[in-house]
Design a protein around this motif. Structure first.
Motif, PDB file in Angstrom:
ATOM      1  N   UNK A 209       0.868  -1.179   0.000  1.00 55.53           N
ATOM      2  CA  UNK A 209       0.000   0.000   0.000  1.00 55.53           C
ATOM      3  C   UNK A 209       0.900   1.223   0.000  1.00 55.53           C
ATOM      4  N   UNK A 210       0.664   2.129  -0.949  1.00 55.31           N
ATOM      5  CA  UNK A 210       1.471   3.343  -1.056  1.00 55.31           C
ATOM      6  C   UNK A 210       0.563   4.561  -1.047  1.00 55.31           C
ATOM      7  N   UNK A 211       1.044   5.625  -0.407  1.00 57.00           N
ATOM      8  CA  UNK A 211       0.348   6.904  -0.415  1.00 57.00           C
ATOM      9  C   UNK A 211       0.982   7.831  -1.429  1.00 57.00           C
ATOM     10  N   UNK A 212       0.623   9.113  -1.369  1.00 53.05           N
ATOM     11  CA  UNK A 212       1.163  10.064  -2.336  1.00 53.05           C
ATOM     12  C   UNK A 212       2.528  10.579  -1.902  1.00 53.05           C
ATOM     13  N   UNK A 213       3.303  11.007  -2.896  1.00 51.65           N
ATOM     14  CA  UNK A 213       4.650  11.516  -2.666  1.00 51.65           C
ATOM     15  C   UNK A 213       4.623  12.832  -1.920  1.00 51.65           C
ATOM     16  N   UNK A 214       5.647  13.007  -1.081  1.00 48.34           N
ATOM     17  CA  UNK A 214       5.937  14.296  -0.465  1.00 48.34           C
ATOM     18  C   UNK A 214       7.412  14.537  -0.742  1.00 48.34           C
ATOM     19  N   UNK A 215       7.696  15.224  -1.849  1.00 48.43           N
ATOM     20  CA  UNK A 215       9.076  15.349  -2.307  1.00 48.43           C
ATOM     21  C   UNK A 215       9.542  13.999  -2.811  1.00 48.43           C
ATOM     22  N   UNK A 216      10.669  13.508  -2.279  1.00 54.01           N
ATOM     23  CA  UNK A 216      11.189  12.210  -2.672  1.00 54.01           C
ATOM     24  C   UNK A 216      10.704  11.099  -1.747  1.00 54.01           C
ATOM     25  N   UNK A 217       9.913  11.461  -0.732  1.00 54.05           N
ATOM     26  CA  UNK A 217       9.453  10.496   0.266  1.00 54.05           C
ATOM     27  C   UNK A 217       8.013  10.098  -0.019  1.00 54.05           C
TER      28      UNK A 217
END
Length: 137
Positions: free
Chosen positions: A35-43
């Motif tokens: 499960x992945x969320x949205x990017x925050x910069x490169x994280x």
């Protein structure tokens, strides 16, 4: 260049949206639900769980029609492990390399074989490649 191994991977998406992804991946005899969320910069928040292979096969059968096939190679460069994906099937000809860092400000040696930085180019995300295959670009 030291290539550590190559693993065949099949993956597909149960949820494939811009800010949330639920992926099933089978590599060799291992299976994972991610499960992945949205990017925050490169994280990017990511949660990955090992699941029984039979469950993964059933998830593919019941919920996943479009799949990505690739071989992942592990390559050591300057003390860091790079994952190099050679895509097959509808994305044949595409090779992507990725490095996992402890911190986004961590320094690393860029391999001489790395041609272009595509971290922020969404066309190279697996979720994009499943909808818009590389061979059709």
């Amino acid at each position: 260049l030291k290539i550590l191994n190559g693993t065949k991977i099949k993956q597909g998406f149960i949820v494939n949206e811009r800010d949330r992804i639920i992926r099933v991946r089978i590599s060799d005899e291992d299976a994972f639900l991610t499960i992945k969320g949205s990017n925050s910069g490169l994280v990017r928040p990511e949660f990955e769980y090992r699941i029984p292979l039979e469950d993964a096969n059933q998830l593919f059968e019941l919920f996943i029609s479009e799949k990505i096939f690739k071989t992942r190679y592990e390559v050591m460069v300057g003390g860091h492990l790079w994952e190099v994906d050679e895509f097959h099937d509808i994305n044949v000809g595409l090779i992507l390399a990725e490095i996992e860092l402890e911190d986004e400000n961590e320094s690393f040696e860029l391999p001489d074989w790395a041609v272009e930085e595509v971290t922020n180019d969404e066309r190279y995300y697996n979720v994009y490649l499943i909808k818009f295959p590389f061979k059709e670009w």
